[in-house]
Write an enzyme that holds these catalytic residues in place. Structure first.
Site, mmCIF file in Angstrom:
data_model
loop_
_atom_site.group_PDB
_atom_site.id
_atom_site.type_symbol
_atom_site.label_atom_id
_atom_site.label_comp_id
_atom_site.label_asym_id
_atom_site.label_seq_id
_atom_site.Cartn_x
_atom_site.Cartn_y
_atom_site.Cartn_z
ATOM 1 N N SER A 1 0.800 -1.230 0.000
ATOM 2 C CA SER A 1 0.000 0.000 0.000
ATOM 3 C C SER A 1 0.833 1.282 0.000
ATOM 4 O O SER A 1 0.294 2.352 -0.251
ATOM 5 C CB SER A 1 -0.970 0.020 1.191
ATOM 6 O OG SER A 1 -0.268 0.154 2.404
ATOM 7 N N LYS B 1 1.191 4.309 7.145
ATOM 8 C CA LYS B 1 0.484 5.138 6.171
ATOM 9 C C LYS B 1 0.910 6.590 6.358
ATOM 10 O O LYS B 1 1.502 6.963 7.363
ATOM 11 C CB LYS B 1 -1.048 5.065 6.376
ATOM 12 C CG LYS B 1 -1.667 3.694 6.234
ATOM 13 C CD LYS B 1 -1.803 3.287 4.792
ATOM 14 C CE LYS B 1 -2.506 1.967 4.624
ATOM 15 N NZ LYS B 1 -1.720 0.801 4.965
#
Length: 149
Positions: A65, A102
């Site tokens: 990701s 993230k």
């Protein structure tokens, strides 16, 4: 596959310096210049990437990701717990008990976690239990064909 992390360990503040040779000039990606091939000094990689040993630890990234930020599956992340998790920084965070890495974003008063792979949607933090573990300061990864750790 989302990107999660597995804790490897803390930076050892008592670690003996292990210096490696450092060339005095940058490595060109074009035509090499033999005149620049001389050693200037030694480099202790640990001292270079670990600014605050007491608050630094290492994690291994799992997933895809964050590939847009150069974080690949299997990469070693250097994480500093003493840095503030500000919008725009890449952080390691536990969300509802799951560790992930993230980029932290803020829209108005709401916080979000954004992947750098467009296949993943932003994760709103509102209404979720979350705890920041630290800010990612460096990424180390092997290139294709290199032996894995």
């Amino acid at each position: 596959m989302s990107l999660s992390v597995s804790l490897l360990g803390r930076a050892d503040p008592a670690a003996l310096p292990q210096t490696l040779p450092l060339f005095s000039s940058a490595v060109r990606a074009g035509f090499p210049s033999p005149a620049d091939d001389h050693l200037d000094t030694d480099l202790d990689l640990h001292r270079h990437v670990v600014k605050r040993p007491a608050s630094t630890y290492f994690v291994r990234a799992e997933g895809d990701s964050m590939i847009g930020d150069g974080i690949h599956h299997g990469d070693l992340l250097v994480v500093d717990r003493s840095l503030e998790a500000l919008p725009g920084r890449i952080i390691v965070i536990a969300v509802d008990g799951e560790l992930t890495v993230k980029r932290l974003e803020q829209v108005g008063q709401r916080g979000y976690l954004r992947a750098s792979n467009p296949a993943y949607k932003p994760i709103p933090l509102e209404g979720r239990e979350s705890h920041v573990w630290g800010v990612v300061t460096h990424v180390l990864h092997s290139l294709p064909g290199a032996p894995l750790p």
